[in-house]
Enzyme design. Sequence first.
Site, PDB file in Angstrom:
ATOM      1  N   HIS A 114       0.810  -1.217   0.000  1.00  0.00           N
ATOM      2  CA  HIS A 114       0.000   0.000   0.000  1.00  0.00           C
ATOM      3  C   HIS A 114       0.845   1.270   0.000  1.00  0.00           C
ATOM      4  O   HIS A 114       0.356   2.346  -0.310  1.00  0.00           O
ATOM      5  CB  HIS A 114      -0.976   0.005   1.185  1.00  0.00           C
ATOM      6  CG  HIS A 114      -0.373   0.202   2.530  1.00  0.00           C
ATOM      7  ND1 HIS A 114      -0.044  -0.838   3.370  1.00  0.00           N
ATOM      8  CD2 HIS A 114      -0.040   1.325   3.202  1.00  0.00           C
ATOM      9  CE1 HIS A 114       0.450  -0.361   4.495  1.00  0.00           C
ATOM     10  NE2 HIS A 114       0.473   0.945   4.414  1.00  0.00           N
ATOM     11  N   ASP A 144      -0.048  -7.638   1.341  1.00  0.00           N
ATOM     12  CA  ASP A 144       0.434  -6.258   1.472  1.00  0.00           C
ATOM     13  C   ASP A 144       1.961  -6.184   1.435  1.00  0.00           C
ATOM     14  O   ASP A 144       2.590  -5.559   2.290  1.00  0.00           O
ATOM     15  CB  ASP A 144      -0.099  -5.621   2.760  1.00  0.00           C
ATOM     16  CG  ASP A 144      -0.045  -4.096   2.709  1.00  0.00           C
ATOM     17  OD1 ASP A 144       0.335  -3.545   1.658  1.00  0.00           O
ATOM     18  OD2 ASP A 144      -0.370  -3.454   3.720  1.00  0.00           O
ATOM     19  N   SER A 222       4.981   1.787   7.891  1.00  0.00           N
ATOM     20  CA  SER A 222       4.527   0.761   6.951  1.00  0.00           C
ATOM     21  C   SER A 222       5.643   0.279   6.052  1.00  0.00           C
ATOM     22  O   SER A 222       6.336   1.076   5.413  1.00  0.00           O
ATOM     23  CB  SER A 222       3.413   1.321   6.061  1.00  0.00           C
ATOM     24  OG  SER A 222       2.199   1.336   6.725  1.00  0.00           O
TER      25      SER A 222
END
Length: 382
Positions: A114, A144, A222
């Site tokens: 993402h 992901d 992330s």
Amino acid sequence: MEQTSSIQRRIVPLLVAIGFLIAGAIGGMAGFSLAGERGAGTSAVSSPIAAPAEVQALPVAEMQATTVAGQVYQRYGEAVVDVIARTSDSFFDRHGAGTGVVIDQRGLIVTAAHVVEGTSTVEIRFATGERVSSRVLGTDEANDIALLRVDRLPAGVPVAVLGDSDRVQVGDVVVAIGSPFGLSGTVTQGIVSAVNRSWNPPGGRLRTGLIQTDAPINPGNSGGPLFDARGEVIGITIMIESPIRGNVGIGFAVPSNTVKRVLPQLEQGAQLEPAWLGISGTDLDVEQARRFGLSVDRGVIVLSVVPGSPAARAGLRPAQASGLDIAQLGDVIVAIDGQPVVGMQELAARIGAHQPGDTVELTVLRDGREQTVRVTLGRWPK
């Protein structure tokens, strides 16, 4: 990145789908600009002050425990990079930021899918401050994970080792390194608070097999590494559970063994997508099995079927509800491809091994009799 009554638990819809899609709670794509270069910082020098007599030095074991994060950072801190992704439309240029980790001397870097979703340009910033362009080789939206590559690594950049996440145990010390809120090279330490965790983010899909940690993780982390005390990467951080878009002690990471499993495909350019069954359901338990006179007490009660979904096209039948309770059963999924299914977690994980277009055979109890239903899985709706 919770307690309900037993009746409520039976009707909470959990969408069955493959993989672990993008969680908006954390994000490399949060739109934070990176605020500074990673540097050595400054230190203050002061005159020595005699400690009071009652103050005792820490035992050696405790001293070692308190320096785990420092030891990991000294060895692998420069393997962690900032990932700066830019997208453009007809009016605006936008950019988001996340973290990545160098895993191969050939310039391979792992980050979260993402972080780089929909980007036209991905720039890598190393601990030295050097910036280079990178290519997105492949992505796995279900887990992901994205694999990037730069043409060259700056001299002296270490390569992090992907460890064996199957060895991870609750209570293990872990260290996260990343760029939360654009603060490059931030190090946090905690423990593994759960393994093989399933989690259903608000508005998202059920994810399974995650590592849960209380090491502080925030937007911008992330795609960054979660190290164990040996300095091996045992997970890639992807999301948090938080009501305030900040750390409250519950973060999640994709296990390193999951990453290793998909890396060969990603290096070949695969764009792996999550598949979609299109039901909501709840676990069958002993009480429900007795109530409806079933011959089994494990499986998934189909609560609803999304119109036009693969499940709908295959003819799966949902239960009928009366208020907050189930008035009449529809289909109960008890096996997939001939292997028993205990509940929703297992069903999601087992389907997670498939891609859109794959056909699976579901064994269902319908009107008290077993039937086989073939379902061709679809793509998770955007």
